[in-house]
Design a protein around this motif. Structure first.
Motif, short mmCIF file in Angstrom:
data_model
loop_
_atom_site.label_atom_id
_atom_site.label_comp_id
_atom_site.label_asym_id
_atom_site.label_seq_id
_atom_site.Cartn_x
_atom_site.Cartn_y
_atom_site.Cartn_z
N ASP A 1 -3.35 3.85 3.46
CA ASP A 1 -3.99 2.90 4.37
C ASP A 1 -3.83 3.41 5.80
O ASP A 1 -2.75 3.32 6.38
CB ASP A 1 -3.32 1.53 4.21
N PRO A 2 -4.90 3.95 6.38
CA PRO A 2 -4.79 4.53 7.72
C PRO A 2 -4.31 3.52 8.76
O PRO A 2 -3.67 3.90 9.74
CB PRO A 2 -6.21 5.01 8.04
N ALA A 3 -4.61 2.24 8.53
CA ALA A 3 -4.18 1.22 9.50
C ALA A 3 -2.66 1.13 9.58
O ALA A 3 -2.10 0.68 10.58
CB ALA A 3 -4.76 -0.14 9.12
N ARG A 4 -1.98 1.57 8.53
CA ARG A 4 -0.52 1.53 8.51
C ARG A 4 0.12 2.72 9.23
O ARG A 4 1.34 2.76 9.39
CB ARG A 4 -0.02 1.55 7.06
N VAL A 5 -0.70 3.69 9.59
CA VAL A 5 -0.15 4.90 10.22
C VAL A 5 -0.05 4.67 11.73
O VAL A 5 -1.04 4.73 12.44
CB VAL A 5 -1.01 6.14 9.89
N GLU A 6 1.17 4.38 12.18
CA GLU A 6 1.37 4.06 13.60
C GLU A 6 1.93 5.24 14.36
O GLU A 6 1.82 5.31 15.58
CB GLU A 6 2.36 2.91 13.73
N THR A 7 2.61 6.15 13.66
CA THR A 7 3.26 7.27 14.36
C THR A 7 2.97 8.58 13.62
O THR A 7 1.81 8.89 13.39
CB THR A 7 4.77 7.00 14.55
N ASN A 8 4.00 9.35 13.28
CA ASN A 8 3.76 10.70 12.72
C ASN A 8 4.00 10.79 11.22
O ASN A 8 4.15 11.89 10.70
CB ASN A 8 4.63 11.73 13.46
N ILE A 9 4.12 9.64 10.54
CA ILE A 9 4.42 9.65 9.11
C ILE A 9 3.27 9.01 8.32
O ILE A 9 2.75 7.97 8.73
CB ILE A 9 5.75 8.91 8.83
N VAL A 10 2.89 9.66 7.22
CA VAL A 10 1.85 9.13 6.34
C VAL A 10 2.45 9.00 4.94
O VAL A 10 2.98 9.98 4.42
CB VAL A 10 0.63 10.08 6.28
N LEU A 11 2.37 7.81 4.37
CA LEU A 11 2.85 7.63 2.99
C LEU A 11 1.64 7.55 2.06
O LEU A 11 0.70 6.79 2.32
CB LEU A 11 3.68 6.35 2.87
N ILE A 12 1.69 8.34 1.00
CA ILE A 12 0.60 8.34 0.02
C ILE A 12 1.09 7.73 -1.29
O ILE A 12 2.17 8.08 -1.77
CB ILE A 12 0.12 9.78 -0.24
N ASP A 13 0.30 6.82 -1.82
CA ASP A 13 0.62 6.19 -3.11
C ASP A 13 -0.23 6.90 -4.17
O ASP A 13 -1.45 6.88 -4.10
CB ASP A 13 0.25 4.70 -3.01
N THR A 14 0.44 7.55 -5.13
CA THR A 14 -0.29 8.36 -6.11
C THR A 14 -0.80 7.54 -7.30
O THR A 14 -1.49 8.08 -8.17
CB THR A 14 0.61 9.49 -6.67
N THR A 15 -0.46 6.23 -7.32
CA THR A 15 -0.89 5.39 -8.45
C THR A 15 -2.40 5.49 -8.65
O THR A 15 -3.15 5.35 -7.71
CB THR A 15 -0.50 3.91 -8.18
N GLY A 16 -2.81 5.73 -9.89
CA GLY A 16 -4.24 5.77 -10.18
C GLY A 16 -4.90 7.11 -9.88
O GLY A 16 -6.09 7.29 -10.09
N SER A 17 -4.09 8.09 -9.41
CA SER A 17 -4.69 9.38 -9.05
C SER A 17 -4.57 10.40 -10.18
O SER A 17 -5.11 11.49 -10.08
CB SER A 17 -3.98 9.95 -7.82
#
Ligand SMILES: *Cc1c(COP(=O)(O)O)cnc(C)c1O
Length: 348
Positions: free
Chosen positions: A280-296
């Motif tokens: 969810d790009p809206a959750r990216v406020e700084t330099n960290i991105v969390l990816i949820d692999t569920t369903g991938s």
């Protein structure tokens, strides 16, 4: 690590190497024996950091873990209690140091994105006189690592300060990435500084120094912290060589964190476009991105291995969660290529 040439190493912002300018500053640093208080570069760094964060005094330490450990011991007596969120670095990545070194009991609150809710804290802080373990301190992590680089709203921090003051508890800030919080929010560093009894901030994360963190607190607490640092084996000699890298970092690498934040947002947006629901790009406020692999079709380990095959290094943080961190040593091209690889793998 990877079979292909490296495209981007997004495992952590600790992976940066000192720049040419930083190395020159280190080579030219004036040094002395800091255990005698005679290293001019360490003394200058401590004075500059205290001024920057609006605290009375500062103490240079080798790592953020040692910084947190010293702060916890400054604020919590043996057998006293520290309250923090369940994903805090202090209870996740410090190998039980609060228990071993400080004989400190920790109690944790599960919190959205790692950000403590002042009402939840108010319900859990135990003051003296209840016949219970006294909550001596509350710790916040700002920005929150496992919370995806989440930034506390200033109002929330102010409410946490009010709640802790009212209950007689101290407030600690694990500010490993406080500079990211400052750049993202626009809140002055000294405004953060005045809210906390003690802080630990890292020079070796986004700021790009090879080593070093700084503890900030009142002068009397820092004098006690100096003794704790020595007892932990962290009193260093000609530490000005590394303090100079920290001084260079605070002079040159704070404002540029905005670039890391922009790249993290672009990475998240590009991945969300091709693999909706994974980030969810809206959750990216700084330099960290969390990816949820569920369903991938991937779990965190298989995605990490597949990306590494293509020269993109990312980190596992949970069975179905992968972390990407932007920093000084990744550029626009590296991020764009990493986004291509990851979105293709995630879109399956
Ligand atoms: C990195 C980090 C620390 C300290 O880490 P060291 O590797 O010991 O310098 C503390 N807290 C948070 C939130 C961190 O991300």
């Amino acid at each position: 690590m990877s079979r292909s040439p490296l495209v981007a190493d997004l495992r952590s912002d600790t992976l940066t190497r000192p720049t040419a300018g930083m190395r020159a500053a280190m080579a030219e640093a004036e040094v002395g024996d800091d255990v005698y208080g005679e290293d001019p570069s360490v003394n200058a760094l401590e004075a500059e950091m205290a001024a920057l964060l609006g605290k009375e005094a500062a103490l240079f330490v080798p790592t953020g873990t040692m910084g947190n450990q010293i702060c916890v011991r400054l604020l919590v007596p043996p057998a006293g209690e520290l309250l923090c969120d369940a994903d805090a670095h202090i209870v996740t990545y410090e190998n039980g140091g609060a228990a071993q070194h400080g004989s400190v009991q920790t109690r944790t609150l599960v919190s959205a994105r790692g950000l403590l809710d002042p009402d939840a804290v108010a319900a859990q802080v135990r003051p003296e006189g209840w016949g219970t373990v006294v909550t001596s301190a509350v710790a916040v992590e700002h920005t929150h690592n496992r919370g995806g680089g989440a930034v506390y709203p200033l109002e929330t921090l102010r409410r946490l300060r009010a709640v802790t003051t009212e209950r007689g508890a101290a407030l600690h800030c694990d500010g490993a990435r406080i500079f990211n919080a400052h750049v993202a929010s626009g809140v002055p560093l000294a405004t953060y500084g005045e809210l906390f009894d003690a802080m630990s901030v890292c020079l070796s994360k986004g700021l790009g120094a090879p080593v070093g963190s700084v503890v900030l607190a009142g002068a009397e607490a820092i004098a006690r912290g100096r003794v704790l640092r020595h007892r932990l084996g962290g009193a260093m000699r000609q530490a000005g060589i590394i303090a100079a890298a920290g001084r260079y970092a605070i002079a040159h690498h704070i404002e540029r964190l905005a670039e890391d934040h922009r790249r993290a947002k672009e990475l998240a947006t590009a991945i969300a476009d091709k693999a909706p629901g994974t980030v969810d790009p809206a959750r990216v406020e700084t330099n960290i991105v969390l990816i949820d692999t569920t369903g991938s079709g991937h779990d965190a380990t298989s995605l990490t291995a597949a990306a590494a095959e293509e020269g993109v290094l990312v980190g596992v943080v949970a069975p179905r969660q992968v972390r990407l961190v932007t920093h000084l040593d990744v550029d626009d091209e590296g991020c764009a290529r990493a986004a291509e690889v990851l979105s293709r793998l995630l879109a399956g």
